[in-house]
Design a protein around this motif. Structure first.
Motif, PDB file in Angstrom:
ATOM      1  N   LEU A 201     -44.891  66.155 -12.157  1.00 33.81           N
ATOM      2  CA  LEU A 201     -43.629  66.232 -11.427  1.00 33.81           C
ATOM      3  C   LEU A 201     -43.477  67.590 -10.744  1.00 33.81           C
ATOM      4  O   LEU A 201     -43.038  67.668  -9.591  1.00 33.81           O
ATOM      5  CB  LEU A 201     -42.467  65.960 -12.378  1.00 33.81           C
ATOM      6  CG  LEU A 201     -41.128  65.636 -11.757  1.00 33.81           C
ATOM      7  CD1 LEU A 201     -41.226  64.510 -10.742  1.00 33.81           C
ATOM      8  CD2 LEU A 201     -40.134  65.258 -12.856  1.00 33.81           C
ATOM      9  N   ALA A 202     -43.865  68.657 -11.425  1.00 34.65           N
ATOM     10  CA  ALA A 202     -43.813  69.990 -10.820  1.00 34.65           C
ATOM     11  C   ALA A 202     -44.737  70.056  -9.602  1.00 34.65           C
ATOM     12  O   ALA A 202     -44.381  70.648  -8.572  1.00 34.65           O
ATOM     13  CB  ALA A 202     -44.188  71.051 -11.845  1.00 34.65           C
ATOM     14  N   ALA A 203     -45.904  69.422  -9.687  1.00 41.09           N
ATOM     15  CA  ALA A 203     -46.818  69.387  -8.541  1.00 41.09           C
ATOM     16  C   ALA A 203     -46.204  68.599  -7.386  1.00 41.09           C
ATOM     17  O   ALA A 203     -46.379  68.955  -6.214  1.00 41.09           O
ATOM     18  CB  ALA A 203     -48.164  68.791  -8.953  1.00 41.09           C
ATOM     19  N   MET A 204     -45.476  67.531  -7.702  1.00 38.67           N
ATOM     20  CA  MET A 204     -44.794  66.754  -6.656  1.00 38.67           C
ATOM     21  C   MET A 204     -43.716  67.585  -5.962  1.00 38.67           C
ATOM     22  O   MET A 204     -43.529  67.470  -4.747  1.00 38.67           O
ATOM     23  CB  MET A 204     -44.165  65.492  -7.254  1.00 38.67           C
ATOM     24  CG  MET A 204     -45.146  64.448  -7.678  1.00 38.67           C
ATOM     25  SD  MET A 204     -44.254  63.051  -8.409  1.00 38.67           S
ATOM     26  CE  MET A 204     -45.620  62.001  -8.865  1.00 38.67           C
ATOM     27  N   VAL A 205     -43.015  68.401  -6.716  1.00 39.88           N
ATOM     28  CA  VAL A 205     -42.008  69.287  -6.132  1.00 39.88           C
ATOM     29  C   VAL A 205     -42.689  70.280  -5.189  1.00 39.88           C
ATOM     30  O   VAL A 205     -42.248  70.476  -4.053  1.00 39.88           O
ATOM     31  CB  VAL A 205     -41.205  70.007  -7.237  1.00 39.88           C
ATOM     32  CG1 VAL A 205     -40.389  71.166  -6.668  1.00 39.88           C
ATOM     33  CG2 VAL A 205     -40.302  69.012  -7.958  1.00 39.88           C
ATOM     34  N   THR A 206     -43.783  70.891  -5.638  1.00 35.65           N
ATOM     35  CA  THR A 206     -44.521  71.834  -4.803  1.00 35.65           C
ATOM     36  C   THR A 206     -45.022  71.155  -3.526  1.00 35.65           C
ATOM     37  O   THR A 206     -44.945  71.722  -2.428  1.00 35.65           O
ATOM     38  CB  THR A 206     -45.690  72.437  -5.581  1.00 35.65           C
ATOM     39  OG1 THR A 206     -45.187  73.093  -6.753  1.00 35.65           O
ATOM     40  CG2 THR A 206     -46.474  73.433  -4.739  1.00 35.65           C
ATOM     41  N   TYR A 207     -45.528  69.950  -3.664  1.00 32.87           N
ATOM     42  CA  TYR A 207     -46.033  69.180  -2.519  1.00 32.87           C
ATOM     43  C   TYR A 207     -44.935  68.966  -1.476  1.00 32.87           C
ATOM     44  O   TYR A 207     -45.150  69.176  -0.271  1.00 32.87           O
ATOM     45  CB  TYR A 207     -46.554  67.841  -3.040  1.00 32.87           C
ATOM     46  CG  TYR A 207     -47.124  66.914  -2.002  1.00 32.87           C
ATOM     47  CD1 TYR A 207     -48.480  66.940  -1.698  1.00 32.87           C
ATOM     48  CD2 TYR A 207     -46.324  65.984  -1.352  1.00 32.87           C
ATOM     49  CE1 TYR A 207     -49.024  66.067  -0.764  1.00 32.87           C
ATOM     50  CE2 TYR A 207     -46.850  65.118  -0.414  1.00 32.87           C
ATOM     51  CZ  TYR A 207     -48.196  65.161  -0.120  1.00 32.87           C
ATOM     52  OH  TYR A 207     -48.718  64.296   0.806  1.00 32.87           O
ATOM     53  N   GLN A 208     -43.765  68.569  -1.926  1.00 34.62           N
ATOM     54  CA  GLN A 208     -42.656  68.318  -1.009  1.00 34.62           C
ATOM     55  C   GLN A 208     -42.167  69.614  -0.364  1.00 34.62           C
ATOM     56  O   GLN A 208     -41.847  69.647   0.831  1.00 34.62           O
ATOM     57  CB  GLN A 208     -41.517  67.597  -1.731  1.00 34.62           C
ATOM     58  CG  GLN A 208     -41.899  66.170  -2.120  1.00 34.62           C
ATOM     59  CD  GLN A 208     -40.837  65.525  -2.983  1.00 34.62           C
ATOM     60  OE1 GLN A 208     -39.840  65.033  -2.460  1.00 34.62           O
ATOM     61  NE2 GLN A 208     -41.040  65.529  -4.293  1.00 34.62           N
TER      62      GLN A 208
END
Length: 145
Positions: free
Chosen positions: A83-90
């Protein structure tokens, strides 16, 4: 005293728009722009950033769960690291568009179910906040309850 009037924008997809973003940009001082997971796409993001820049409206990322069908409002159980990686991606997606437009990103807001879950669970919020800080320590995190 200064009041920041904020709205969630760029929440269409392809040829479909959600709300009258241009009208809202004439009223708000900051906008949270959907980053493609719950809504939005690259062209909508670009147009919204360009319109915000033209009006001097602060731009922030509106990050959420990968849930287009549920508009990011369905609870999803995703590992905190992922989820943290998804936040960074966005954040990266919007930051690239903002940079290409010659503008700045000032803040972010967690959308829908992700925002509600992070507000209620410090164990979930902590890795998300760390991800934001690793991306850009100057970004403000806007939250509502």
């Amino acid at each position: 005293m200064k009041i920041d009037l904020n709205a969630d924008l760029g929440e269409g997809y392809g040829p479909w728009s959600m709300g009258d973003d241009d009208a809202l940009l004439g009223l708000v001082s900051s906008a949270n722009i959907a980053c493609g997971f719950h809504a939005g796409d690259p062209l909508i993001m670009q147009r919204t950033v360009e319109s915000a820049k033209a009006r001097g409206v602060d731009v922030g990322a509106h990050v959420g769960f990968p849930d287009r069908q549920g508009f990011g409002r369905r609870v999803m159980q995703i590992d905190a690291t992922e989820l943290a990686a998804m936040v960074t991606y966005q954040l990266g997606a919007l930051a690239g568009i903002v940079r290409a437009a010659g503008y700045r990103m000032t803040h972010l807001s967690f959308h829908g179910a992700l925002g509600n879950m992070a507000a209620a669970n410090a164990g979930l919020a902590e890795p998300l906040v760390r991800a934001v800080a690793a991306f850009n320590r100057e970004l403000l995190i806007v939250s509502s309850t």
